[in-house]
Each structure stands twice: as structure tokens, then as C-alpha cells.
Motif scaffolding. Structure first.
Motif, PDB file in Angstrom:
ATOM      1  N   THR A  44       0.807  -1.224   0.000  1.00  0.00           N
ATOM      2  CA  THR A  44       0.000   0.000   0.000  1.00  0.00           C
ATOM      3  C   THR A  44       0.836   1.267   0.000  1.00  0.00           C
ATOM      4  O   THR A  44       0.277   2.366  -0.039  1.00  0.00           O
ATOM      5  CB  THR A  44      -0.945   0.023   1.227  1.00  0.00           C
ATOM      6  N   ASN A  45       2.151   1.129   0.033  1.00  0.00           N
ATOM      7  CA  ASN A  45       3.023   2.296  -0.052  1.00  0.00           C
ATOM      8  C   ASN A  45       3.199   2.650  -1.527  1.00  0.00           C
ATOM      9  O   ASN A  45       4.222   2.348  -2.157  1.00  0.00           O
ATOM     10  CB  ASN A  45       4.373   2.002   0.608  1.00  0.00           C
ATOM     11  N   LEU A  46       2.197   3.297  -2.090  1.00  0.00           N
ATOM     12  CA  LEU A  46       2.188   3.597  -3.526  1.00  0.00           C
ATOM     13  C   LEU A  46       3.245   4.620  -3.909  1.00  0.00           C
ATOM     14  O   LEU A  46       3.570   4.752  -5.095  1.00  0.00           O
ATOM     15  CB  LEU A  46       0.803   4.103  -3.944  1.00  0.00           C
ATOM     16  N   ALA A  47       3.775   5.349  -2.960  1.00  0.00           N
ATOM     17  CA  ALA A  47       4.809   6.333  -3.269  1.00  0.00           C
ATOM     18  C   ALA A  47       6.151   5.675  -3.569  1.00  0.00           C
ATOM     19  O   ALA A  47       7.000   6.276  -4.226  1.00  0.00           O
ATOM     20  CB  ALA A  47       4.958   7.320  -2.113  1.00  0.00           C
ATOM     21  N   ASP A  48       6.361   4.460  -3.090  1.00  0.00           N
ATOM     22  CA  ASP A  48       7.621   3.745  -3.320  1.00  0.00           C
ATOM     23  C   ASP A  48       7.302   2.384  -3.919  1.00  0.00           C
ATOM     24  O   ASP A  48       6.997   1.430  -3.216  1.00  0.00           O
ATOM     25  CB  ASP A  48       8.390   3.576  -2.004  1.00  0.00           C
ATOM     26  N   MET A  49       7.379   2.292  -5.243  1.00  0.00           N
ATOM     27  CA  MET A  49       7.143   1.033  -5.951  1.00  0.00           C
ATOM     28  C   MET A  49       8.429   0.534  -6.602  1.00  0.00           C
ATOM     29  O   MET A  49       8.398  -0.150  -7.637  1.00  0.00           O
ATOM     30  CB  MET A  49       6.060   1.234  -7.016  1.00  0.00           C
ATOM     31  N   SER A  50       9.560   0.857  -5.994  1.00  0.00           N
ATOM     32  CA  SER A  50      10.847   0.484  -6.588  1.00  0.00           C
ATOM     33  C   SER A  50      11.035  -1.023  -6.658  1.00  0.00           C
ATOM     34  O   SER A  50      11.833  -1.511  -7.457  1.00  0.00           O
ATOM     35  CB  SER A  50      11.984   1.125  -5.783  1.00  0.00           C
ATOM     36  N   ILE A  65      -2.726   6.916   1.915  1.00  0.00           N
ATOM     37  CA  ILE A  65      -3.286   5.575   2.047  1.00  0.00           C
ATOM     38  C   ILE A  65      -4.260   5.332   0.894  1.00  0.00           C
ATOM     39  O   ILE A  65      -5.170   6.133   0.670  1.00  0.00           O
ATOM     40  CB  ILE A  65      -4.010   5.418   3.397  1.00  0.00           C
ATOM     41  N   PRO A  66      -4.095   4.242   0.136  1.00  0.00           N
ATOM     42  CA  PRO A  66      -4.999   3.995  -0.991  1.00  0.00           C
ATOM     43  C   PRO A  66      -6.419   3.688  -0.525  1.00  0.00           C
ATOM     44  O   PRO A  66      -6.641   2.909   0.396  1.00  0.00           O
ATOM     45  CB  PRO A  66      -4.370   2.778  -1.682  1.00  0.00           C
ATOM     46  N   LYS A  67      -7.382   4.336  -1.179  1.00  0.00           N
ATOM     47  CA  LYS A  67      -8.794   4.125  -0.897  1.00  0.00           C
ATOM     48  C   LYS A  67      -9.539   3.959  -2.217  1.00  0.00           C
ATOM     49  O   LYS A  67      -9.076   4.445  -3.254  1.00  0.00           O
ATOM     50  CB  LYS A  67      -9.368   5.309  -0.109  1.00  0.00           C
ATOM     51  N   PRO A  68     -10.677   3.270  -2.206  1.00  0.00           N
ATOM     52  CA  PRO A  68     -11.454   3.114  -3.444  1.00  0.00           C
ATOM     53  C   PRO A  68     -11.805   4.461  -4.064  1.00  0.00           C
ATOM     54  O   PRO A  68     -12.256   5.377  -3.382  1.00  0.00           O
ATOM     55  CB  PRO A  68     -12.707   2.365  -2.971  1.00  0.00           C
ATOM     56  N   GLY A  69     -11.583   4.568  -5.359  1.00  0.00           N
ATOM     57  CA  GLY A  69     -11.846   5.813  -6.070  1.00  0.00           C
ATOM     58  C   GLY A  69     -10.600   6.623  -6.366  1.00  0.00           C
ATOM     59  O   GLY A  69     -10.648   7.556  -7.182  1.00  0.00           O
TER      60      GLY A  69
END
Length: 204
Positions: A44-50, A65-69
């Protein structure tokens, strides 16, 4: 015989067309020694997808934090110049994250990350569903990378967990070392004082 000869190609073509339009679904599994919390924090750490074999970076701010939408942009490793849009569809905390990737008009891709605690460790799964007439071409280019996502996710979570434990370990070692040094110093001073008293007694 002639009628049958004409009917069979038509029937087969419908079957081929129906098979061509069927969605492509595949799931990859692995088992990790990392906890569910560490794996969920990593995915869920979308800022770091390394760690991701397909996604190089995103425009998600750190801590979001990722949420629907939620819709965000990501740069892929195959085409780093052209960003793709990713739509968060479903979130079950500590269990499941489903996103839809909006890349090309001729293909629709849905990805699901799932973490589950088992007796053998934490099971990680990465499911891909592709629809559209371009899906066979897209899958031929991305399948070998998609097959590594679950493994790379587990490895990233395990590395983060190990770094966290190592970061706390030196403080405990230093405390033990300081305590040992204090005891040794106290014992040493006591020995020196005892030796000095003995020498003075002998001299007297």
C-alpha cells in the motif's frame, strides 16, 4: 456432406471468437516470512514502488493511504516515457487491494494483491485479469515480469522487516556493552584497591 462441411467451419469460428473474447486470468503465489502488517505496508506504499518489476514510480505523495476511487499515474519500466492511469477499486485492510490499470483503449487490466496468514508463513498472491483484443499481445510482453511481482513484494517486505530489527539491535548491544564495561571497571577498581591494601600490609 456438403452441408456439414460448411457448418463445421462456422461453428469452429464461433468457438474461436468466443475463446478470443474470454478474459485472461492468472494468479501467482509465494510464501513470505514477513508479517501480514509488513507486507500490507509494502503493497500500500504507492509512493515507493521500486520493488515492482513493472512499475518504476508513481505520482502518489508519501504517506497517502490507498482508498477506493483514488486515481494516480504510474510510469512503467517497459514504457517509462508514457504514464498510465491506475484506479483503486477495492481495499480490504491487511487482506486485499484491487486496482484497474487504464493503459490502452484495446485492453482492460485488473490486478489484485492479496495477503493471508497461514501455518507456513504469509501467503502472497498477485492476480491479473486481462480483457480486450489487445490482451494477448500485452500479456506476451508483461507475463514474465508479472510472474515476479509476488516474489519481489515478499522480498521487499522481508528486507524492510530486517532493516527495522537491525536498526533497533545496536542500541541494545551498546547498552549491554556499556553495562559490561561498567561491571568490568568496577571489578578492576576493586581488584586494584585490594592489591594495594595487601601490599601496604606486607610493607608495614
Amino acid at each position: 456432406m456438403i452441408g456439414d462441411w460448411f457448418k463445421h467451419p462456422q461453428f469452429n469460428s464461433h468457438r474461436a471468437e468466443a475463446k478470443w473474447l474470454q478474459p485472461l486470468v492468472e494468479t501467482f503465489y509465494t510464501v513470505s516470512t514477513a508479517s501480514v502488517d509488513d507486507l500490507w505496508q509494502t503493497v500500500t506504499n504507492l509512493a515507493d514502488m521500486s520493488w515492482h518489476p513493472l512499475i518504476a514510480s508513481t505520482n502518489v505523495p508519501k504517506g497517502l493511504i490507498p482508498k477506493p476511487g483514488l486515481i494516480y499515474k504510474a510510469f512503467t519500466r517497459l514504457l517509462p516515457i508514457f504514464p498510465v492511469r491506475i484506479f483503486v477499486e477495492r481495499v480490504l485492510p491487511r487482506q486485499l487491494l484491487t486496482v484497474r490499470i487504464l493503459a490502452l483503449p484495446g485492453v482492460e487490466e485488473r490486478v489484485t494483491y492479496r495477503v493471508e496468514s497461514t501455518l507456513c508463513g504469509t501467503q502472497v498472491s498477485y492476480s491479473v485479469t486481462l480483457r480486450g483484443w489487445l490482451s494477448p499481445l500485452v500479456w506476451s510482453l508483461t507475463r514474465r515480469h508479472a510472474a515476479r511481482v509476488a516474489i519481489e513484494l515478499a522480498q521487499a517486505a522481508e528486507d524492510a522487516e530486517q532493516q527495522t530489527s537491525v536498526a533497533h539491535r545496536p542500541a541494545r548491544r551498546d547498552n549491554c556493552r556499556d553495562l559490561f564495561a561498567a561491571i568490568a571497571l568496577t571489578v578492576g577498581i576493586g581488584t586494584v584497591l585490594t592489591s594495594t591494601s595487601t601490599i601496604q600490609s606486607i610493607v608495614l
